[in-house]
Design a protein around this motif. Structure first.
Motif, PDB file in Angstrom:
ATOM      1  N   GLU A  74      -9.024  -9.692  -3.247  1.00 37.19           N
ATOM      2  CA  GLU A  74      -7.696 -10.303  -3.254  1.00 37.19           C
ATOM      3  C   GLU A  74      -6.631  -9.345  -2.739  1.00 37.19           C
ATOM      4  O   GLU A  74      -5.769  -9.719  -1.952  1.00 37.19           O
ATOM      5  CB  GLU A  74      -7.337 -10.784  -4.659  1.00 37.19           C
ATOM      6  N   LEU A  75      -6.674  -8.113  -3.199  1.00 38.57           N
ATOM      7  CA  LEU A  75      -5.687  -7.132  -2.738  1.00 38.57           C
ATOM      8  C   LEU A  75      -5.852  -6.813  -1.261  1.00 38.57           C
ATOM      9  O   LEU A  75      -4.866  -6.739  -0.518  1.00 38.57           O
ATOM     10  CB  LEU A  75      -5.790  -5.846  -3.561  1.00 38.57           C
ATOM     11  N   LEU A  76      -7.074  -6.626  -0.825  1.00 39.03           N
ATOM     12  CA  LEU A  76      -7.307  -6.278   0.573  1.00 39.03           C
ATOM     13  C   LEU A  76      -6.986  -7.434   1.510  1.00 39.03           C
ATOM     14  O   LEU A  76      -6.523  -7.221   2.626  1.00 39.03           O
ATOM     15  CB  LEU A  76      -8.741  -5.794   0.772  1.00 39.03           C
ATOM     16  N   ARG A  77      -7.209  -8.648   1.073  1.00 40.60           N
ATOM     17  CA  ARG A  77      -6.861  -9.814   1.888  1.00 40.60           C
ATOM     18  C   ARG A  77      -5.365  -9.817   2.177  1.00 40.60           C
ATOM     19  O   ARG A  77      -4.921 -10.113   3.280  1.00 40.60           O
ATOM     20  CB  ARG A  77      -7.287 -11.103   1.185  1.00 40.60           C
ATOM     21  N   SER A  81      -3.142  -6.845   7.501  1.00 42.41           N
ATOM     22  CA  SER A  81      -2.329  -6.522   8.669  1.00 42.41           C
ATOM     23  C   SER A  81      -1.714  -5.128   8.590  1.00 42.41           C
ATOM     24  O   SER A  81      -1.051  -4.701   9.529  1.00 42.41           O
ATOM     25  CB  SER A  81      -1.225  -7.564   8.858  1.00 42.41           C
ATOM     26  N   ALA A  82      -1.915  -4.416   7.510  1.00 45.34           N
ATOM     27  CA  ALA A  82      -1.333  -3.077   7.346  1.00 45.34           C
ATOM     28  C   ALA A  82      -2.425  -2.083   6.964  1.00 45.34           C
ATOM     29  O   ALA A  82      -2.668  -1.844   5.788  1.00 45.34           O
ATOM     30  CB  ALA A  82      -0.242  -3.116   6.287  1.00 45.34           C
ATOM     31  N   PRO A  83      -3.104  -1.476   7.960  1.00 41.09           N
ATOM     32  CA  PRO A  83      -4.237  -0.579   7.667  1.00 41.09           C
ATOM     33  C   PRO A  83      -3.899   0.583   6.727  1.00 41.09           C
ATOM     34  O   PRO A  83      -4.707   0.927   5.873  1.00 41.09           O
ATOM     35  CB  PRO A  83      -4.665  -0.051   9.036  1.00 41.09           C
ATOM     36  N   GLN A  87      -5.683   1.336   3.143  1.00 41.44           N
ATOM     37  CA  GLN A  87      -6.291   2.609   2.745  1.00 41.44           C
ATOM     38  C   GLN A  87      -5.740   3.084   1.405  1.00 41.44           C
ATOM     39  O   GLN A  87      -6.481   3.588   0.559  1.00 41.44           O
ATOM     40  CB  GLN A  87      -6.062   3.666   3.819  1.00 41.44           C
ATOM     41  N   LEU A  88      -4.428   2.902   1.223  1.00 37.63           N
ATOM     42  CA  LEU A  88      -3.811   3.280  -0.045  1.00 37.63           C
ATOM     43  C   LEU A  88      -4.376   2.446  -1.189  1.00 37.63           C
ATOM     44  O   LEU A  88      -4.719   2.968  -2.246  1.00 37.63           O
ATOM     45  CB  LEU A  88      -2.296   3.117   0.032  1.00 37.63           C
ATOM     46  N   LEU A  92      -6.404   3.720  -4.499  1.00 36.48           N
ATOM     47  CA  LEU A  92      -5.966   3.378  -5.851  1.00 36.48           C
ATOM     48  C   LEU A  92      -7.051   2.643  -6.633  1.00 36.48           C
ATOM     49  O   LEU A  92      -7.250   2.900  -7.822  1.00 36.48           O
ATOM     50  CB  LEU A  92      -4.693   2.533  -5.789  1.00 36.48           C
ATOM     51  N   LEU A  93      -7.757   1.739  -5.958  1.00 39.80           N
ATOM     52  CA  LEU A  93      -8.851   1.034  -6.626  1.00 39.80           C
ATOM     53  C   LEU A  93      -9.958   1.997  -7.036  1.00 39.80           C
ATOM     54  O   LEU A  93     -10.487   1.915  -8.140  1.00 39.80           O
ATOM     55  CB  LEU A  93      -9.416  -0.059  -5.717  1.00 39.80           C
TER      56      LEU A  93
END
Length: 102
Positions: A74-77, A81-83, A87-88, A92-93
């Motif tokens: 969900e967070l990565l989806r 558009s912002a690589p 990565q951040l 954090l995960l």
């Protein structure tokens, strides 16, 4: 939804069995709580039967372990558009689920 790697599956099974032993429950009692037979539970532990996604989710709920893959997806989806942001989020995960590693 992405498939779990062999390492993730092995880790999930180890966590499940460790929680069962710590609780003092028998395999039969634990399997009943998961909605499966003791024989099926034993086969999963021995790697004779694949750990299904639904069983994995029930097991995580039983031992109160978060489902990292759903949360991460969900967070990565949202950040596709912002690589750099992605990565951040990944960092954090990893810190949240696996502890801080310098």
């Amino acid at each position: 939804m992405p498939e779990q790697s062999a390492a993730q599956v092995g880790s999930a099974i180890e966590a499940l069995e460790a929680a069962r032993r710590q609780s003092g429950a028998s395999q039969t009692e634990w399997a009943r709580q998961l909605g499966i037979s003791q024989g099926h539970y034993s086969k999963v532990l021995r790697g004779k039967t694949r750990l299904s996604r639904s069983l994995s989710l029930r097991a995580r709920a039983l031992i109160n372990e978060p489902d990292r893959s759903a949360f991460e997806s969900e967070l990565l989806r949202a950040a596709r558009s912002a690589p750099q942001f992605r990565q951040l989020l990944q960092l954090l995960l990893d810190m949240h689920f696996y502890g801080f590693r310098p």
